[in-house]
Structure formats: C-alpha cells, structure tokens
Motif scaffolding. Structure first.
Motif, PDB file in Angstrom:
ATOM      1  N   ARG A   2      -6.636 -26.850  29.061  1.00 23.34           N
ATOM      2  CA  ARG A   2      -6.906 -25.710  28.183  1.00 23.34           C
ATOM      3  C   ARG A   2      -7.975 -26.130  27.176  1.00 23.34           C
ATOM      4  O   ARG A   2      -7.766 -27.042  26.387  1.00 23.34           O
ATOM      5  N   ILE A   3      -9.088 -25.428  27.193  1.00 20.91           N
ATOM      6  CA  ILE A   3     -10.183 -25.695  26.264  1.00 20.91           C
ATOM      7  C   ILE A   3     -10.322 -24.444  25.405  1.00 20.91           C
ATOM      8  O   ILE A   3     -10.696 -23.375  25.899  1.00 20.91           O
ATOM      9  N   ASP A   4     -10.017 -24.594  24.107  1.00 18.72           N
ATOM     10  CA  ASP A   4      -9.975 -23.391  23.277  1.00 18.72           C
ATOM     11  C   ASP A   4     -10.496 -23.588  21.860  1.00 18.72           C
ATOM     12  O   ASP A   4     -10.278 -22.748  21.000  1.00 18.72           O
ATOM     13  N   ARG A   5     -11.203 -24.741  21.633  1.00 16.17           N
ATOM     14  CA  ARG A   5     -11.636 -24.965  20.252  1.00 16.17           C
ATOM     15  C   ARG A   5     -12.762 -25.984  20.164  1.00 16.17           C
ATOM     16  O   ARG A   5     -12.967 -26.776  21.075  1.00 16.17           O
ATOM     17  N   CYS A   6     -13.423 -25.981  19.029  1.00 19.64           N
ATOM     18  CA  CYS A   6     -14.346 -27.045  18.634  1.00 19.64           C
ATOM     19  C   CYS A   6     -13.455 -28.194  18.171  1.00 19.64           C
ATOM     20  O   CYS A   6     -12.733 -28.068  17.187  1.00 19.64           O
ATOM     21  N   VAL A   7     -13.464 -29.287  18.912  1.00 20.33           N
ATOM     22  CA  VAL A   7     -12.570 -30.406  18.622  1.00 20.33           C
ATOM     23  C   VAL A   7     -12.908 -31.057  17.282  1.00 20.33           C
ATOM     24  O   VAL A   7     -12.011 -31.424  16.522  1.00 20.33           O
ATOM     25  N   ALA A  14     -11.180 -18.360  19.459  1.00 20.68           N
ATOM     26  CA  ALA A  14     -10.709 -17.043  19.024  1.00 20.68           C
ATOM     27  C   ALA A  14     -11.157 -16.763  17.586  1.00 20.68           C
ATOM     28  O   ALA A  14     -11.606 -15.656  17.266  1.00 20.68           O
ATOM     29  N   GLU A  15     -11.057 -17.780  16.717  1.00 18.06           N
ATOM     30  CA  GLU A  15     -11.543 -17.629  15.339  1.00 18.06           C
ATOM     31  C   GLU A  15     -13.055 -17.400  15.332  1.00 18.06           C
ATOM     32  O   GLU A  15     -13.564 -16.566  14.564  1.00 18.06           O
ATOM     33  N   LEU A  16     -13.756 -18.143  16.173  1.00 19.53           N
ATOM     34  CA  LEU A  16     -15.216 -17.969  16.241  1.00 19.53           C
ATOM     35  C   LEU A  16     -15.576 -16.580  16.751  1.00 19.53           C
ATOM     36  O   LEU A  16     -16.511 -15.958  16.245  1.00 19.53           O
ATOM     37  N   LYS A  17     -14.838 -16.087  17.738  1.00 16.44           N
ATOM     38  CA  LYS A  17     -15.120 -14.749  18.262  1.00 16.44           C
ATOM     39  C   LYS A  17     -14.899 -13.695  17.189  1.00 16.44           C
ATOM     40  O   LYS A  17     -15.698 -12.771  17.034  1.00 16.44           O
ATOM     41  N   ASP A  18     -13.792 -13.814  16.440  1.00 17.50           N
ATOM     42  CA  ASP A  18     -13.530 -12.864  15.352  1.00 17.50           C
ATOM     43  C   ASP A  18     -14.685 -12.866  14.349  1.00 17.50           C
ATOM     44  O   ASP A  18     -15.150 -11.804  13.923  1.00 17.50           O
ATOM     45  N   MET A  51     -18.508 -17.798  25.304  1.00 18.99           N
ATOM     46  CA  MET A  51     -17.680 -16.894  24.521  1.00 18.99           C
ATOM     47  C   MET A  51     -18.507 -15.726  23.984  1.00 18.99           C
ATOM     48  O   MET A  51     -18.097 -14.575  24.068  1.00 18.99           O
ATOM     49  N   LEU A  52     -19.677 -16.035  23.445  1.00 16.16           N
ATOM     50  CA  LEU A  52     -20.540 -14.981  22.906  1.00 16.16           C
ATOM     51  C   LEU A  52     -20.997 -14.022  24.008  1.00 16.16           C
ATOM     52  O   LEU A  52     -21.152 -12.831  23.770  1.00 16.16           O
ATOM     53  N   ARG A  53     -21.185 -14.541  25.194  1.00 19.01           N
ATOM     54  CA  ARG A  53     -21.651 -13.726  26.317  1.00 19.01           C
ATOM     55  C   ARG A  53     -20.519 -12.910  26.940  1.00 19.01           C
ATOM     56  O   ARG A  53     -20.717 -11.742  27.287  1.00 19.01           O
ATOM     57  N   THR A  54     -19.321 -13.492  27.074  1.00 17.88           N
ATOM     58  CA  THR A  54     -18.255 -12.852  27.842  1.00 17.88           C
ATOM     59  C   THR A  54     -17.069 -12.373  27.014  1.00 17.88           C
ATOM     60  O   THR A  54     -16.278 -11.570  27.500  1.00 17.88           O
ATOM     61  N   GLY A  55     -16.888 -12.936  25.819  1.00 18.92           N
ATOM     62  CA  GLY A  55     -15.722 -12.614  25.005  1.00 18.92           C
ATOM     63  C   GLY A  55     -14.528 -13.494  25.316  1.00 18.92           C
ATOM     64  O   GLY A  55     -13.497 -13.411  24.649  1.00 18.92           O
ATOM     65  N   GLU A  56     -14.634 -14.361  26.315  1.00 21.01           N
ATOM     66  CA  GLU A  56     -13.550 -15.269  26.685  1.00 21.01           C
ATOM     67  C   GLU A  56     -13.383 -16.325  25.593  1.00 21.01           C
ATOM     68  O   GLU A  56     -14.360 -16.856  25.083  1.00 21.01           O
TER      69      GLU A  56
END
Length: 69
Positions: A2-7, A14-18, A51-56
């Motif tokens: 699971r890759i979901d953050r800037c380490v 999700a925070e970055l997308k918001d 993320m910026l391109r797809t929203g994922e």
C-alpha cells in the motif's frame, strides 16, 4: 503493498488531493505552495502526478518517474 503517502513528511495522498482540490493546484510545484511534501527524496512525485491526473490516492504498484510522465 500500500503506497499512500509522502514518506519523508508523512503527508497522505488523500490530504494532498484535498488540498489540490481546494487550491485548484494542477502540478507538484503549485501544490507545494500550499502543503509541505516531496522536498527530500522525491519518491512520491510520480504518485502525486498520478493522483493529480486520476484522483487516485492509494496505489498498489510501484510507479517510476518515467511511468508517470
């Protein structure tokens, strides 16, 4: 995997997308004007571009820089 953050800064995608949605940021540089991430190792950059391109906001595969262009 699971890759979901800037380490380096523990900022989730999700925070970055918001923040990107709130500020209408379309690039890493624009988003970095509003939130701190991706200044050290930069391994999150391909994921943030995706993320910026797809929203994922959660990824299960490794994305290399050349894959995210």
């Amino acid at each position: 995997m699971r890759i979901d953050r800037c380490v380096c800064f523990q900022t989730t995608f999700a925070e970055l997308k918001d923040q990107a949605d709130e500020s209408d940021a379309r690039t890493i540089a624009e988003l970095q004007q509003h939130v701190t991430f991706g200044h050290k190792c930069k391994m999150c950059h391909p994921y943030v571009r995706a993320m910026l391109r797809t929203g994922e906001t959660v990824f299960s595969r490794v994305i290399r820089e050349e894959d995210a262009s």
